[in-house]
Structures are given as C-alpha cells and as structure tokens.
Write an enzyme that holds these catalytic residues in place. Structure first.
Site, mmCIF file in Angstrom:
data_model
loop_
_atom_site.group_PDB
_atom_site.id
_atom_site.type_symbol
_atom_site.label_atom_id
_atom_site.label_comp_id
_atom_site.label_asym_id
_atom_site.label_seq_id
_atom_site.Cartn_x
_atom_site.Cartn_y
_atom_site.Cartn_z
ATOM 1 N N GLY A 47 3.748 -29.858 10.459
ATOM 2 C CA GLY A 47 3.996 -30.434 9.144
ATOM 3 C C GLY A 47 3.225 -29.754 8.035
ATOM 4 N N GLY A 66 6.932 -20.406 4.936
ATOM 5 C CA GLY A 66 7.002 -19.766 6.247
ATOM 6 C C GLY A 66 7.781 -20.628 7.235
ATOM 7 N N HIS A 67 7.477 -21.928 7.260
ATOM 8 C CA HIS A 67 8.229 -22.844 8.136
ATOM 9 C C HIS A 67 9.703 -22.884 7.728
ATOM 10 C CE1 HIS A 67 4.140 -24.977 8.333
ATOM 11 N NE2 HIS A 67 4.392 -24.666 9.592
#
Ligand code: PAF
Length: 281
Positions: A31, A36-37
């Site tokens: 989370g 990037g995620h």
C-alpha cells in the site's frame, strides 16, 4: 473493482476467473501506492484479463517494530488509485486473515539472503517468502508483477517460485524514479522536507559508482568512495553499499568478463531507511 478482505472469497473469485479461461495478474503491495506500483498495475492490465492487487502491510517481514508501526497506511487512497489504473480486484485483508495462527515454517535462502537486506534485516525474507506464498495461493495468478527497486526480493521470490514450483510467470519492471532521481518508495512519504531534499544523493552516488565500475576502478575503491560520500552527507547514515553479482548477489571483489553486476545501497535518512540499486549491463 471488487474488494475482498477474506482469502477464501478471493480464492473462490479467482478460481471462477481461471475456470473461465481468463488470465490473472497479481501485483502484491504493502500500500501507500506510488507511480511505481501503478505502472505494475497498468502493465498487468495490458497483459492480463484480471488484475488483482493486494494491499497488506505484512508484519512478519519487519524486523524493526517502529518501521512497522510507522509504515504508511492509506487504504482508501490506494483503492481510489487502483481502479483507474486497471485493477479489477483488490485484496485488503486484516492481519488475522493472512495469519490466523503464527507460522512455524521457516524459509532459508542460503547465500541469497546472507547479504545486504537479509544480513541487515534478520527474518525479513522469511516474512516476504511466507506472505508471497500465501498471496500466490489465495490469488492463483498466471503472472506476478514485482519492481526491481527491491532487487534482492526479486532474487528471493524467483528462487521461491522455482523451489516450490509455483505455476506462474514472474515479471519484473524497472524502478520508477522522481524527476530528481529518487527511487519511488512508500517510505518516501515519511521523509521530512530536509531529508527529501537530500535524498537524491543516494541515486547520484549509485550512478557515479556505476560510471567508475564501467571505467574498471577496483570494486573495493568504488565501494569505499561511495560510502565515504554518503557518510559525509550529514542527513545520511549508510548501512551498506555493495557491488554484487546480479544473479548470485554475492559481493564482487574483482571483475570477470561477462559477469552481470549490480550496485545496491541502503541508508538511513532522518530515521527513514531507503534502498536503491542500479544494474550494470
Ligand atoms: O515489495 C513489497 O511491497 C512487499 O515486500 C511484498 C512483496 C508486497 C510482500 O509483502
């Protein structure tokens, strides 16, 4: 986007999707999502029919209780970012769902985990391997997506997949950086303005060291100079700076033609621990 907090419900959903011949991608995260995620989610959305993202701050991979306590948790913000990026199912479990009882199984990745993160964070990769195995069982993905910023984690997960014959493909995407070079990380949120201003030094030192490696400067000198730069910056407390074989992750004392190399660093910056790396082609 479906939201699951229950592992059995997620598994029932993914089993149905698999039975319908749909290709499933999993993006495991803790989370506090950043670009990037989201790039991993977007890539999964172009390559898979279903994209499952997990948001779970995994307690078993933290060796430092303060780091676990202070790890940023913003699930509503995360959910709002995931759907437009192409996520179709979010797994957001409470700790008791993933760990209904303490685990007894212990992973040992040998030399792969005796260096760098493994050496400085005892038990870290045992926790990573435990939760990643559970997430693979819950989500049953065809493809799992990881970022290269966690360079050693990628090597450990690759070994895990091979050793336990997980029937999935691992896809690794390059580190996404801020305009000033700082590697994106959920922990960057915890940097004070002064620490954030100083933080790009980490990547500057890595790129300068990579240039020295390409020029053939002896590894010990490259390492000593990089650690010296970081130690001189008042905001930084370097933990390690290593030139390693990019496959075995073992420190490189001298160059061999064709050897894949990576420079990896960890440093504390105003109470926040940051890592980064560059791969040298
Ligand atoms: O890279 C991370 O965020 C975590 O280590 C992972 C893979 C989600 C396991 O908790």
């Amino acid at each position: 986007m479906h939201i699951f907090t229950n592992a059995a419900e997620l598994r029932a959903y993914t089993e149905t999707q698999r039975a319908a011949g749909r290709r499933l991608g999993l993006v495991p995260t803790m989370g506090a999502l950043h670009e990037g995620h989201l790039q991993l989610v977007q890539a999964a959305a172009t390559q898979c029919d279903e994209v499952i993202a997990s948001v779970f701050v995994n307690p078993t991979q933290f060796n430092n209780p303060d780091d676990l306590r202070l790890y940023p948790r913003v699930p509503e913000q995360d959910a709002a970012l995931l759907a437009p990026a192409g996520c179709t199912a979010l797994f957001l479990p409470p700790v008791a769902e993933v760990y209904p009882q303490p685990t007894m199984l212990r992973f040992d990745f040998g030399a792969l985990e005796q260096v760098m993160e493994g050496a400085h964070r005892p038990g870290h990769f045992n926790g990573v391997a435990t939760v990643v195995s559970k997430l693979f069982h819950f989500a049953r993905p065809h493809v799992a997506y990881f970022g290269q910023k966690d360079f050693q984690q990628v090597a450990v997960v690759r070994q895990l997949v091979a050793d336990l014959s997980f029937d999935l493909e691992l896809v690794v995407y390059p580190t996404v950086r801020e305009a000033d070079g700082l590697a994106m990380s959920s922990r960057n949120r915890r940097l004070s303005p002064a620490a954030r201003a100083a933080a790009p030094l980490l990547y500057q030192v890595l790129t300068a060291a990579a240039a020295q490696v390409r020029q053939g400067l002896p590894p010990a000198q490259v390492q000593a100079q990089a650690l010296g730069y970081l130690a001189k910056a008042p905001e930084f407390t370097p933990e390690y700076f290593e030139l390693v074989n990019a496959h075995s992750l073992q420190p490189v004392a001298q160059y061999t033609i064709g050897q894949p190399l990576a420079l990896c660093v960890a440093a504390h910056l105003d109470g926040v621990r940051l890592i980064d790396n560059v791969v040298i082609e």
